[in-house]
Design a protein around this motif. Structure first.
Motif, PDB file in Angstrom:
ATOM      1  N   LEU A 149       3.407  -8.906  -3.299  1.00  0.00           N
ATOM      2  CA  LEU A 149       2.536  -8.438  -4.367  1.00  0.00           C
ATOM      3  C   LEU A 149       1.780  -7.592  -3.690  1.00  0.00           C
ATOM      4  O   LEU A 149       1.423  -6.360  -4.203  1.00  0.00           O
ATOM      5  CB  LEU A 149       1.902  -9.613  -4.846  1.00  0.00           C
ATOM      6  N   TYR A 150       1.235  -7.707  -2.481  1.00  0.00           N
ATOM      7  CA  TYR A 150       0.052  -6.850  -2.115  1.00  0.00           C
ATOM      8  C   TYR A 150       0.815  -5.431  -1.599  1.00  0.00           C
ATOM      9  O   TYR A 150       0.205  -4.549  -1.719  1.00  0.00           O
ATOM     10  CB  TYR A 150      -0.284  -7.392  -0.619  1.00  0.00           C
ATOM     11  N   LYS A 151       2.124  -5.332  -1.126  1.00  0.00           N
ATOM     12  CA  LYS A 151       2.888  -4.420  -0.705  1.00  0.00           C
ATOM     13  C   LYS A 151       3.346  -3.531  -2.130  1.00  0.00           C
ATOM     14  O   LYS A 151       3.069  -2.098  -1.881  1.00  0.00           O
ATOM     15  CB  LYS A 151       4.290  -4.898  -0.071  1.00  0.00           C
ATOM     16  N   GLY A 152       3.390  -4.145  -2.970  1.00  0.00           N
ATOM     17  CA  GLY A 152       3.282  -3.262  -4.357  1.00  0.00           C
ATOM     18  C   GLY A 152       2.201  -2.756  -4.866  1.00  0.00           C
ATOM     19  O   GLY A 152       2.128  -1.577  -5.228  1.00  0.00           O
ATOM     20  N   LEU A 153       1.170  -3.632  -4.535  1.00  0.00           N
ATOM     21  CA  LEU A 153       0.057  -2.915  -5.071  1.00  0.00           C
ATOM     22  C   LEU A 153      -0.476  -1.518  -4.104  1.00  0.00           C
ATOM     23  O   LEU A 153      -1.080  -0.720  -4.385  1.00  0.00           O
ATOM     24  CB  LEU A 153      -1.151  -3.987  -4.901  1.00  0.00           C
ATOM     25  N   MET A 154      -0.096  -1.710  -2.745  1.00  0.00           N
ATOM     26  CA  MET A 154      -0.134  -0.673  -1.692  1.00  0.00           C
ATOM     27  C   MET A 154       0.328   0.682  -2.466  1.00  0.00           C
ATOM     28  O   MET A 154      -0.085   1.695  -2.101  1.00  0.00           O
ATOM     29  CB  MET A 154       0.209  -0.952  -0.421  1.00  0.00           C
ATOM     30  N   ALA A 155       1.529   0.595  -2.997  1.00  0.00           N
ATOM     31  CA  ALA A 155       2.301   1.740  -3.553  1.00  0.00           C
ATOM     32  C   ALA A 155       1.820   2.043  -4.994  1.00  0.00           C
ATOM     33  O   ALA A 155       2.230   3.267  -5.088  1.00  0.00           O
ATOM     34  CB  ALA A 155       3.853   1.344  -3.624  1.00  0.00           C
ATOM     35  N   ALA A 156       1.005   1.328  -5.407  1.00  0.00           N
ATOM     36  CA  ALA A 156       0.402   1.750  -6.648  1.00  0.00           C
ATOM     37  C   ALA A 156      -0.885   2.835  -6.644  1.00  0.00           C
ATOM     38  O   ALA A 156      -1.432   2.947  -5.669  1.00  0.00           O
ATOM     39  CB  ALA A 156      -0.115   0.350  -7.534  1.00  0.00           C
ATOM     40  N   GLU A 157      -1.082   3.758  -7.702  1.00  0.00           N
ATOM     41  CA  GLU A 157      -2.039   4.614  -7.602  1.00  0.00           C
ATOM     42  C   GLU A 157      -3.193   4.065  -8.050  1.00  0.00           C
ATOM     43  O   GLU A 157      -3.424   3.318  -9.151  1.00  0.00           O
ATOM     44  CB  GLU A 157      -1.538   5.574  -8.642  1.00  0.00           C
ATOM     45  N   HIS A 158      -4.350   4.236  -7.229  1.00  0.00           N
ATOM     46  CA  HIS A 158      -5.510   3.663  -7.467  1.00  0.00           C
ATOM     47  C   HIS A 158      -5.778   1.985  -7.690  1.00  0.00           C
ATOM     48  O   HIS A 158      -5.989   1.508  -8.742  1.00  0.00           O
ATOM     49  CB  HIS A 158      -6.211   4.361  -8.669  1.00  0.00           C
ATOM     50  N   PRO A 159      -5.125   1.176  -6.793  1.00  0.00           N
ATOM     51  CA  PRO A 159      -5.153  -0.427  -6.910  1.00  0.00           C
ATOM     52  C   PRO A 159      -6.505  -0.913  -6.890  1.00  0.00           C
ATOM     53  O   PRO A 159      -7.463  -0.148  -6.205  1.00  0.00           O
ATOM     54  CB  PRO A 159      -4.382  -0.929  -5.765  1.00  0.00           C
ATOM     55  N   PRO A 160      -6.970  -1.564  -7.719  1.00  0.00           N
ATOM     56  CA  PRO A 160      -8.221  -2.297  -8.232  1.00  0.00           C
ATOM     57  C   PRO A 160      -8.723  -3.320  -7.016  1.00  0.00           C
ATOM     58  O   PRO A 160      -9.665  -3.802  -6.852  1.00  0.00           O
ATOM     59  CB  PRO A 160      -8.223  -2.955  -9.368  1.00  0.00           C
ATOM     60  N   CYS A 161      -7.801  -3.399  -5.626  1.00  0.00           N
ATOM     61  CA  CYS A 161      -8.033  -4.223  -4.624  1.00  0.00           C
ATOM     62  C   CYS A 161      -7.619  -3.740  -3.264  1.00  0.00           C
ATOM     63  O   CYS A 161      -6.788  -2.649  -3.591  1.00  0.00           O
ATOM     64  CB  CYS A 161      -7.777  -5.543  -4.810  1.00  0.00           C
ATOM     65  N   ARG A 162      -8.059  -4.227  -2.270  1.00  0.00           N
ATOM     66  CA  ARG A 162      -7.922  -3.676  -0.982  1.00  0.00           C
ATOM     67  C   ARG A 162      -6.584  -4.455  -0.653  1.00  0.00           C
ATOM     68  O   ARG A 162      -6.808  -5.212   0.569  1.00  0.00           O
ATOM     69  CB  ARG A 162      -9.045  -3.656  -0.043  1.00  0.00           C
ATOM     70  N   ALA A 163      -5.216  -3.873  -1.059  1.00  0.00           N
ATOM     71  CA  ALA A 163      -4.073  -4.727  -0.774  1.00  0.00           C
ATOM     72  C   ALA A 163      -3.777  -4.512   0.709  1.00  0.00           C
ATOM     73  O   ALA A 163      -3.302  -5.666   1.429  1.00  0.00           O
ATOM     74  CB  ALA A 163      -3.321  -4.250  -1.702  1.00  0.00           C
ATOM     75  N   GLY A 164      -3.995  -3.426   1.248  1.00  0.00           N
ATOM     76  CA  GLY A 164      -3.659  -3.349   2.648  1.00  0.00           C
ATOM     77  C   GLY A 164      -4.347  -4.147   3.592  1.00  0.00           C
ATOM     78  O   GLY A 164      -3.830  -4.754   4.668  1.00  0.00           O
TER      79      GLY A 164
END
Length: 402
Positions: free
Chosen positions: A365-380
């Motif tokens: 999930l975190y990796k997918g969020l890192m690829a998203a535009e303007h994720p609402p959390c610091r997934a990395g």
């Protein structure tokens, strides 16, 4: 903050054109502090994001610095004014250089309260530091009084000062606050002292005074003003002063009931404020701990909304109110089933999975969020914290928004 050009009227000739003042420190205040607090006057709440041009506010101060630096035979008072102006604009990047400079000035002005106040920041010994602050208070230095109030607000320690005396300092600080953030902080100190000394009348009085002085009892919750009004009613300051039930929860409940009567989902902006409020209830603020009764009331408001009218965001916030992390995972999965594109739900689900030890799914999930535009959390950052974890190992993982 967003920047814009804003004039600072009535300052330029008197402050930047070289007219010498009888007291250089007063000249510093007019050139540096007055423009700063003038532009801050557009803020009517500590959380306001008003457009402010800090560069314009700093110009008279920089002009004063330039003129004072050009003086070849500056007095000790002028050296102090120069130090204060440079300190105001952050021109002393390290403590050593700052303390060396103010130490030399104090040698020439051993009885000057402003110089001694700046020197107090350089004293590492707690007892000596407090002794100097108390001496400065006796000399009538407002900055020393304000610092004692702030120290109490942070630690709850009176430092040997009678509570009624410190309360008087806080009251004076409230009345003479130069910006709205100072006013709120003073109110919190007054409230905290009132509770600590068992003075319920004083506690209620400062609550009512803050509400009245800042129009918190007349907020506009119509759609165009709702977000700003909820930002004020549900600000962390309200929780610190035990005003959240009267202001925040009451308004959130009314808006949820209004949506229910209209056969509509609770608006997304209202749900965001509900999520923030729940965080305050669950983890507490800097001045008090968790408030389970408030958390339960907020959960009840969400749970009372008709199921057919519950949006994905509603399900996400409701999931956060679950008592256990396993239950939160279930609720967050429901939120994503309702809307796979809900990035906030993905962030929350990843955190919940990481907490419960489901590291592979959390990492995905975190990796997918890192690829998203303007994720609402610091997934990395969250993904990096999984590196030393073992599958099945449970620990709290809270992702801080950008």
């Amino acid at each position: 903050m967003i920047m814009m050009k804003r004039a600072v009227p009535g300052l330029w000739c008197a402050l930047a054109c070289g007219t010498s003042a009888a007291d250089p420190v007063e000249e510093y205040k007019r050139a540096c502090e007055v423009p700063h607090y003038e532009v801050l006057s557009v803020m009517t709440h500590p959380g306001d994001l008003r457009p402010i041009d800090w560069d314009a506010a700093a110009k008279p101060c920089r002009a004063l610095i330039q003129r004072l630096e050009a003086e070849t035979d500056a007095s000790d008072e002028a050296r102090l004014a120069l130090f204060l102006a440079k300190e105001w604009l952050g021109d002393y990047p390290d403590k050593e250089g700052r303390c060396t400079e103010i130490g030399q000035i104090v040698e020439g002005l051993p009885g000057n309260a402003d110089a001694l106040f700046e020197w107090s920041y350089c004293i590492d010994d707690d007892d000596a530091h407090m002794a100097l602050l108390k001496k400065l208070v006796e000399m009538g230095h407002p900055g020393a009084r304000a610092r004692l109030v702030f120290m109490f607000e942070h630690s709850g320690d009176y430092y040997g000062i009678p509570p009624e005396t410190l309360a008087g300092y806080a009251e004076g600080f409230y009345e003479n606050a130069q910006d709205v953030s100072q006013r709120y902080r003073a109110a919190q100190a007054i409230y905290k002292m009132a509770l600590d000394t068992g003075d319920s009348d004083a506690a209620e009085a400062i609550q009512n005074r803050l509400i009245h002085d800042h129009g918190l009892d007349a907020l506009d919750y119509s759609p165009s003003s709702r977000n700003e009004s909820l930002g004020r009613a549900c600000a962390v300051h309200m929780f610190a002063m035990d005003l959240e039930q009267e202001l925040c929860i009451a308004s959130l409940a009314a808006l949820a009931a209004e949506a229910s009567l209209a056969g509509e989902a609770i608006p997304p902006g209202v749900l965001l404020h509900m999520a923030d409020a729940f965080e305050h209830f669950e983890y507490g603020t800097w001045s008090n701990g968790p408030k389970p009764q408030g958390a339960a009331r907020l959960a009840a408001i969400l749970d009372a909304h008709p199921e057919p009218l519950r949006s994905s965001e509603h399900l996400r916030v409701l999931a956060k109110t679950a008592a256990g992390w396993a239950e939160r995972v279930v609720g967050l999965r429901r939120a994503l089933e309702a809307d796979p594109g809900n990035l906030r739900a993905r962030c929350d689900l990843a955190d919940a999975l990481a907490f419960t030890g489901a590291l592979d799914e959390a990492a995905s999930l975190y990796k997918g969020l890192m690829a998203a535009e303007h994720p609402p959390c610091r997934a990395g950052d969250a993904l990096g914290r999984l590196a030393n974890r073992t599958a099945g190992e449970t620990m709290e993982m809270v992702t801080v928004g950008p």
